[in-house]
Design a protein around this motif. Structure first.
Motif, PDB file in Angstrom:
ATOM      1  N   SER A  52       0.865  -1.171   0.000  1.00 19.50           N
ATOM      2  CA  SER A  52       0.000   0.000   0.000  1.00 19.50           C
ATOM      3  C   SER A  52       0.906   1.227   0.000  1.00 19.50           C
ATOM      4  O   SER A  52       2.133   1.106  -0.026  1.00 19.50           O
ATOM      5  CB  SER A  52      -0.931   0.003   1.222  1.00 19.50           C
ATOM      6  OG  SER A  52      -0.182  -0.017   2.424  1.00 19.50           O
ATOM      7  N   LYS A  68       1.955 -13.650  -0.766  1.00 23.08           N
ATOM      8  CA  LYS A  68       1.624 -12.405  -0.075  1.00 23.08           C
ATOM      9  C   LYS A  68       2.188 -12.459   1.348  1.00 23.08           C
ATOM     10  O   LYS A  68       2.433 -13.532   1.882  1.00 23.08           O
ATOM     11  CB  LYS A  68       0.107 -12.211  -0.022  1.00 23.08           C
ATOM     12  CG  LYS A  68      -0.557 -12.023  -1.377  1.00 23.08           C
ATOM     13  CD  LYS A  68      -0.178 -10.683  -1.993  1.00 23.08           C
ATOM     14  CE  LYS A  68      -0.945 -10.450  -3.303  1.00 23.08           C
ATOM     15  NZ  LYS A  68      -0.535  -9.176  -3.925  1.00 23.08           N
ATOM     16  N   SER A 106     -10.342 -11.468   2.833  1.00 22.65           N
ATOM     17  CA  SER A 106      -9.374 -10.381   2.642  1.00 22.65           C
ATOM     18  C   SER A 106      -9.482  -9.326   3.736  1.00 22.65           C
ATOM     19  O   SER A 106      -8.762  -8.333   3.708  1.00 22.65           O
ATOM     20  CB  SER A 106      -9.585  -9.721   1.270  1.00 22.65           C
ATOM     21  OG  SER A 106     -10.905  -9.215   1.154  1.00 22.65           O
ATOM     22  N   LYS A 120      -7.761   0.595   4.829  1.00 21.17           N
ATOM     23  CA  LYS A 120      -7.421  -0.209   3.665  1.00 21.17           C
ATOM     24  C   LYS A 120      -5.913  -0.316   3.574  1.00 21.17           C
ATOM     25  O   LYS A 120      -5.200   0.658   3.783  1.00 21.17           O
ATOM     26  CB  LYS A 120      -7.974   0.421   2.387  1.00 21.17           C
ATOM     27  CG  LYS A 120      -9.468   0.313   2.228  1.00 21.17           C
ATOM     28  CD  LYS A 120      -9.898  -1.109   1.850  1.00 21.17           C
ATOM     29  CE  LYS A 120      -9.462  -1.486   0.440  1.00 21.17           C
ATOM     30  NZ  LYS A 120      -9.955  -2.861   0.088  1.00 21.17           N
ATOM     31  N   GLY A 122      -3.686  -1.992   0.687  1.00 18.88           N
ATOM     32  CA  GLY A 122      -3.636  -2.760  -0.548  1.00 18.88           C
ATOM     33  C   GLY A 122      -4.966  -3.446  -0.778  1.00 18.88           C
ATOM     34  O   GLY A 122      -6.029  -2.830  -0.712  1.00 18.88           O
ATOM     35  N   MET A 123      -4.913  -4.746  -1.025  1.00 16.00           N
ATOM     36  CA  MET A 123      -6.145  -5.505  -1.278  1.00 16.00           C
ATOM     37  C   MET A 123      -6.843  -5.891   0.030  1.00 16.00           C
ATOM     38  O   MET A 123      -7.929  -6.466   0.015  1.00 16.00           O
ATOM     39  CB  MET A 123      -5.818  -6.780  -2.069  1.00 16.00           C
ATOM     40  CG  MET A 123      -4.933  -7.756  -1.324  1.00 16.00           C
ATOM     41  SD  MET A 123      -4.645  -9.294  -2.226  1.00 16.00           S
ATOM     42  CE  MET A 123      -6.240 -10.095  -2.049  1.00 16.00           C
ATOM     43  N   TYR A 124      -6.244  -5.561   1.146  1.00 13.65           N
ATOM     44  CA  TYR A 124      -6.787  -5.955   2.442  1.00 13.65           C
ATOM     45  C   TYR A 124      -7.517  -4.808   3.134  1.00 13.65           C
ATOM     46  O   TYR A 124      -7.149  -3.650   3.005  1.00 13.65           O
ATOM     47  CB  TYR A 124      -5.664  -6.446   3.369  1.00 13.65           C
ATOM     48  CG  TYR A 124      -4.915  -7.630   2.828  1.00 13.65           C
ATOM     49  CD1 TYR A 124      -5.381  -8.924   3.031  1.00 13.65           C
ATOM     50  CD2 TYR A 124      -3.746  -7.450   2.098  1.00 13.65           C
ATOM     51  CE1 TYR A 124      -4.694 -10.013   2.527  1.00 13.65           C
ATOM     52  CE2 TYR A 124      -3.049  -8.532   1.593  1.00 13.65           C
ATOM     53  CZ  TYR A 124      -3.526  -9.811   1.806  1.00 13.65           C
ATOM     54  OH  TYR A 124      -2.847 -10.885   1.301  1.00 13.65           O
ATOM     55  N   THR A 125      -8.538  -5.175   3.891  1.00 15.66           N
ATOM     56  CA  THR A 125      -9.191  -4.241   4.803  1.00 15.66           C
ATOM     57  C   THR A 125      -8.861  -4.700   6.214  1.00 15.66           C
ATOM     58  O   THR A 125      -8.997  -5.878   6.536  1.00 15.66           O
ATOM     59  CB  THR A 125     -10.715  -4.239   4.610  1.00 15.66           C
ATOM     60  OG1 THR A 125     -11.021  -3.789   3.290  1.00 15.66           O
ATOM     61  CG2 THR A 125     -11.390  -3.307   5.625  1.00 15.66           C
TER      62      THR A 125
END
Length: 242
Positions: A52, A68, A106, A120, A122-125
């Motif tokens: 991120s 990841k 995710s 947030k 990247g693709m994660y919360t």
């Protein structure tokens, strides 16, 4: 030595999966733009990856491709600060590791003593669960069990009955000392969590003195609507679970 070489040397010493930021480099503030450019070039060449804004990592390479970072690495700044434990991984990731669900979402859930808004990365919360008890390394295992009881109706890819059966198995393996601590920690959770914890502890063979801690804290006429049958939870009626 050029700034880019100093950065490359530092990164070579980082383990795979380690997430780092600009502050991990001992570079003068006046050279910050050079740090940014060097890191962006390394992202472009694939030596490092970007998680991120301002966060990078060395991907762990396998025969199946790059992996990841671990949940801990992604959220580590919310878990420890200045050497002090301030949070722990809970929610679906923890429930997966406990064998309560096969899903790995995710969203990362962090137990913490202070309310935080979700962020947030990247693709994660990353979302936060307020934990009413003090968080210590010794009680994280027990806090995760109580969180699973708290969210037993929401655990994905399972039913409350299946989750309860697994929790009974987990709690049965705890020492009597840990069972007693679990009962004490449950007292700061909602009454339905206390009641279900008591029923599970009783099913696990906990001593009556441990169960009494919880029984004495509950309203003797309140009932709790949790869809678990007597086949799985034979003690449910004693704890007024309907």
């Amino acid at each position: 030595m050029k700034v880019s070489d100093r950065i490359a040397n530092t990164i070579d010493r980082f383990p795979a999966d380690y997430i780092f930021t600009y502050s991990d480099f001992d570079i003068e503030v006046s050279n910050k733009s050079a740090v940014v450019k060097a890191l962006n070039r390394m992202v472009a060449t694939g030596k490092i990856s970007k998680l991120s804004k301002g966060r990078f990592y060395k991907p762990r390479k396998t025969q199946f491709g790059a992996l990841k970072p671990s949940s801990y690495q992604i959220a580590k700044d919310f878990l420890e600060q200045n050497g002090e434990l301030v949070g722990y991984i809970s929610g679906y990731s923890a429930f997966n590791s406990m064998g309560l669900t096969t899903q790995i979402p995710s969203t990362l859930h962090i137990g913490t003593n202070k309310y935080r808004r979700a962020v947030k990365r990247g693709m994660y919360t990353i979302s936060f669960i307020v934990q009413p008890n003090k968080i210590t390394k010794k009680n994280i295992e027990l806090l995760r069990i109580l969180d699973a009881i708290r969210f037993i109706k929401e655990i994905p890819a399972t039913t409350p009955e299946e989750a309860c059966s697994r929790l009974i198995s987990i709690v049965s393996k705890l020492t009597e000392e840990k069972k007693a601590t679990l009962a004490t920690l449950s007292l700061k959770y909602a009454p339905f969590v206390q009641a279900l914890s008591g029923a599970i502890l009783e099913m696990s063979g906990a001593d009556e003195s441990i169960l009494k801690k919880i029984k004495d804290s509950l309203n003797p006429v309140t009932e709790y609507n949790i869809p678990i049958s007597e086949t799985v939870l034979a003690t449910k009626n004693e704890w007024r679970i309907r």
